[in-house]
Design an enzyme around this catalytic site. Structure first.
Site, PDB file in Angstrom:
ATOM      1  CB  SER A  24      35.034  38.443  38.389  1.00  0.00           C
ATOM      2  OG  SER A  24      34.709  39.559  39.182  1.00  0.00           O
ATOM      3  CG  ASP A 138      31.419  39.139  37.910  1.00  0.00           C
ATOM      4  OD1 ASP A 138      31.773  37.970  37.693  1.00  0.00           O
ATOM      5  OD2 ASP A 138      32.017  39.892  38.705  1.00  0.00           O
TER       6      ASP A 138
END
Length: 284
Positions: A24, A138
């Site tokens: 992320s 993610d």
């Protein structure tokens, strides 16, 4: 932004970073640092306003997320330049999630910003990124603190920056309050000058909820619940991952340190990262 402060403290205290693994936003900041362009990015993020960021968000109509993500990735490429991961002076791995195969994916080859775009694909917000025949999301879904890619590295110490530490306050910022406290005045349904993004977001949410009321914020409540649920899952998974692969040191950043859209707090968050690193590592 707290990651930047941590890196600055390490640099000022004699640490040389030889390997980076991130998911992320950790993949974003880590990749930019490995590229040698953190100074340029820091100057940019300290100067940018919420309105600037909102103008970089491209609505992904009919796709699997609110924002496509191409516009902001293009801006970052223009700022720092893209390259092959194998050509970076620092070993770098971005971690993403392949939901179809229910596994984490380590991206340590190919173009840098392909790996970053895959790793930052926050569910519901960014559309998944298609790479090497996979639709990636993610990396924090399955591994918010990816220590494993660095286990075999010839380094002296492993340091984790944990952005999912327990909150400092019982009341945390919400996506709705972020928008209300942004450069825009008034309610969630008011348009900013010369910008229709907020209206598009409102209409998008009404389409999800079937609501026709201009005062209804149920869609935001739904996204807030999803956001907090994701944070809770990440926190639980992080504890398990850290127990399985304990680093030498952990720098904890409270997960409510700032809201999702509070990009104007860069100075404060960089300072928080710097001070948190000092608190965790001074005297070692």
């Amino acid at each position: 932004m707290a990651h930047i402060g941590v890196i600055r403290w390490l640099e000022q205290n004699g640490y040389a970073i030889h390997a980076i693994s991130g998911c992320s936003v950790g993949a974003l900041i880590g990749g930019i640092h490995a590229r040698g362009k953190l100074n340029d990015y820091e100057q940019w993020v300290r100067a940018i306003s919420k309105f600037d960021i909102i103008n970089l968000l491209d609505i992904a109509w009919g796709k699997q997320g609110l924002v496509e993500g191409d516009r902001i990735i293009s801006a970052l490429k223009d700022l720092v330049g893209d390259c092959e991961i194998k050509d970076l002076p620092i070993k770098f791995t971005a971690v993403a999630t392949d939901l179809a195969e229910e596994k984490e994916v380590w991206l340590n080859s190919g173009l840098l910003f392909d790996s970053i775009r895959a790793s930052i694909s926050l569910p519901l917000f960014f559309s998944p990124h298609e790479l090497n025949g996979m639709h990636l999301l993610d990396g924090g879904i399955l591994n918010p603190v990816p220590v494993e890619p660095t286990v075999d590295d010839d380094t002296d110490v492993t340091i984790v920056v944990n952005l999912g530490a327990p909150p400092r306050n019982k009341i945390r910022p919400t996506l709705e309050s972020d928008l209300k406290n942004s450069d825009f005045d008034g309610s969630i349904d008011e348009l900013p000058p010369a910008n229709s993004l907020q209206s598009k977001i409102s209409n998008f949410i009404k389409g999800l909820t079937g609501s026709q009321s201009s005062s209804d914020t149920g869609g935001w409540s739904m996204l807030n619940i999803a956001d907090q649920t994701f944070d809770a899952m990440q926190s639980s998974i992080a504890r398990q991952k850290l127990a399985a692969h304990p680093p030498d040191h952990i720098i904890d950043i409270p997960r409510d340190a700032c809201g999702t859209l509070e990009f104007d707090r860069a100075d404060e968050m960089i300072e928080l990262g710097f001070n948190s690193a000092a608190g965790a590592l001074e005297g070692i």
